[in-house]
Write an enzyme that holds these catalytic residues in place. Structure first.
Site, PDB file in Angstrom:
ATOM      1  N   HIS A   6      56.362  38.544  18.549  1.00 39.52           N
ATOM      2  CA  HIS A   6      55.580  37.523  17.852  1.00 39.52           C
ATOM      3  C   HIS A   6      54.867  38.145  16.653  1.00 39.52           C
ATOM      4  CE1 HIS A   6      52.764  33.791  18.387  1.00 39.52           C
ATOM      5  NE2 HIS A   6      53.013  34.040  17.106  1.00 39.52           N
ATOM      6  N   HIS A   8      54.108  37.609  12.255  1.00 40.21           N
ATOM      7  CA  HIS A   8      54.135  36.765  11.060  1.00 40.21           C
ATOM      8  C   HIS A   8      53.737  37.610   9.852  1.00 40.21           C
ATOM      9  CE1 HIS A   8      54.324  33.206  13.611  1.00 40.21           C
ATOM     10  NE2 HIS A   8      53.210  33.562  14.223  1.00 40.21           N
ATOM     11  N   ARG A  67      54.223  32.778   8.027  1.00 38.19           N
ATOM     12  CA  ARG A  67      52.927  32.398   8.604  1.00 38.19           C
ATOM     13  C   ARG A  67      53.039  31.023   9.256  1.00 38.19           C
ATOM     14  NH1 ARG A  67      49.476  32.880   3.196  1.00 38.19           N
ATOM     15  NH2 ARG A  67      51.377  31.844   2.474  1.00 38.19           N
ATOM     16  N   ALA A  68      52.693  30.947  10.537  1.00 42.33           N
ATOM     17  CA  ALA A  68      52.828  29.681  11.255  1.00 42.33           C
ATOM     18  C   ALA A  68      51.830  28.642  10.767  1.00 42.33           C
ATOM     19  CB  ALA A  68      52.659  29.917  12.753  1.00 42.33           C
ATOM     20  N   HIS A 174      55.681  26.900  18.117  1.00 44.22           N
ATOM     21  CA  HIS A 174      54.450  27.348  17.446  1.00 44.22           C
ATOM     22  C   HIS A 174      53.932  26.253  16.532  1.00 44.22           C
ATOM     23  CE1 HIS A 174      51.398  29.886  15.838  1.00 44.22           C
ATOM     24  NE2 HIS A 174      51.931  31.012  16.272  1.00 44.22           N
ATOM     25  N   TYR A 190      46.243  25.489  18.450  1.00 45.36           N
ATOM     26  CA  TYR A 190      47.407  26.264  18.870  1.00 45.36           C
ATOM     27  C   TYR A 190      47.581  26.242  20.388  1.00 45.36           C
ATOM     28  CZ  TYR A 190      48.392  28.425  14.308  1.00 45.36           C
ATOM     29  OH  TYR A 190      48.749  28.656  13.006  1.00 45.36           O
ATOM     30  N   HIS A 219      51.226  32.877  23.228  1.00 46.08           N
ATOM     31  CA  HIS A 219      49.821  32.963  23.656  1.00 46.08           C
ATOM     32  C   HIS A 219      49.683  32.798  25.166  1.00 46.08           C
ATOM     33  CE1 HIS A 219      49.965  30.774  19.597  1.00 46.08           C
ATOM     34  NE2 HIS A 219      49.781  32.065  19.318  1.00 46.08           N
ATOM     35  N   GLU A 279      51.054  39.381  17.926  1.00 49.99           N
ATOM     36  CA  GLU A 279      50.754  38.541  16.766  1.00 49.99           C
ATOM     37  C   GLU A 279      49.800  39.284  15.828  1.00 49.99           C
ATOM     38  OE1 GLU A 279      50.041  33.804  15.786  1.00 49.99           O
ATOM     39  OE2 GLU A 279      49.430  34.605  17.720  1.00 49.99           O
TER      40      GLU A 279
END
Length: 330
Positions: A6, A8, A67-68, A174, A190, A219, A279
């Site tokens: 995970h 980004h 980037r989510a 996500h 989230y 998560h 992350e």
């Protein structure tokens, strides 16, 4: 070998956000008036925080996407989303060319409120052709306002699931940005979406209709390990297959930053269904005042679990990633 599933590209060059501003200023136009121009040197400069910290922590590979929170689905038109998505995915492809031994590419989809998956599948096909191995799926491209997206259990998602199975892609569920002023994007939106995704998928027929579908809930499932009994009860009340069986058709990453939470996630979900993740440079990049190290510096929380034997530890750190991300060289 340590694989972080995970990641980004959060520390982007400022030119990328300037390009986003240009798209927003040109909402009435059918196409952007200029391309994004970024030199390799500018990209390498922006990547250094990611590269340095990854190496310092002993992580070998990162499943690496845009980037989510800034996938941008909730704002603009269909063409805006497509242009922004293509720019971000192309940027990820360039970073992978620069650091092929570290970054494994994941892409975002050009989702837009009310847009059927058939409309954005061409970008999936394009990214498959560029060697991407995973995609970020936003269950709520509206950002929490009408028109809301249907449940992940709805058949309208099936064309996307079919393509994920056809190309053996892993889907990372996500959320993106939220337009709901009552919700903090990182602290509530989230994790709310993570829990909702599990409920929607385990109470529907998706996991039966697509036995080869590979979906990762980030998560640690958004707190789902703490609601195990609640979900078991709901499945009993609805006459569904036991939750503890259905949930193990999904996979969960460990981008959570508490020792006890990570341990409970592994116990509940099982070591065959949990993958290491940090992350890094995302939500938890601040320093924990109790330990003096960053919250997302969490690898030690896995390696120090005394009851996790070497075989199961290897599954969490690399084995499960190798089993899922078969398109990647891990």
């Amino acid at each position: 070998m340590i694989v972080d599933v995970h990641g980004h590209f959060t520390q982007v060059p400022p030119e990328l956000d300037a390009y986003r501003g240009m798209l927003i200023n040109q909402l009435a136009r059918p196409h952007p008036t200029r391309p994004l121009r970024l030199s390799d040197d500018r990209i390498r400069e922006a990547l250094q925080p990611h590269v340095t910290e990854t190496r310092d922590r002993g992580i070998d590979k990162i499943i690496w996407g845009p980037r989510a929170g800034l996938m941008g689905h909730e704002f603009g038109h269909e063409w805006t989303s497509r242009a922004w998505t293509e720019v971000n995915n192309d940027l990820i492809a360039r970073t992978v060319e620069m650091y092929p031994d570290m970054f494994v590419p994941a892409f975002q989809l050009p989702q837009s409120p009310g847009l059927a998956p058939e409309k954005y599948l061409p970008e999936l096909e394009r990214c498959v052709g560029m060697g991407f191995v995973s995609c970020q799926i936003n269950p709520d491209p509206s950002g929490g306002v009408a028109p809301l997206a249907p449940s992940l259990g709805d058949r309208s998602w099936y064309p996307l699931y079919e393509k994920l199975c056809e190309y053996d892609l892993v889907g990372l569920i996500h959320a993106g940005y939220t337009l709901n002023p009552h919700l903090n994007m990182n602290a509530s939106h989230y994790v709310n979406v993570d829990v909702a995704a599990i409920v929607e998928l385990t109470t529907s027929t998706v996991l039966t209709d697509f036995p080869d579908l590979k979906l990762v809930i980030p998560h640690a499932g958004g707190g789902m390990p703490f609601h195990w009994g609640r979900m078991r009860a709901i499945h009993v009340q609805l006459g569904l297959a036991p939750f503890e069986e259905r949930v193990r058709r999904l996979y969960f990453d460990l981008a959570t930053y508490d020792n006890e939470s990570m341990r409970l996630a592994i116990k509940r979900m099982g070591p065959d269904n949990v993958l290491y993740a940090s992350e890094m440079w995302g939500t938890a990049q601040s320093v924990d005042p109790l330990t003096g190290r960053k919250f997302d510096d969490n690898l030690h929380m896995v390696t120090e679990i005394e009851w996790l034997d070497e075989a199961d530890r290897e599954k969490v750190l690399v084995g499960n990633a190798r089993r899922l991300y078969t398109r990647a060289k891990l």
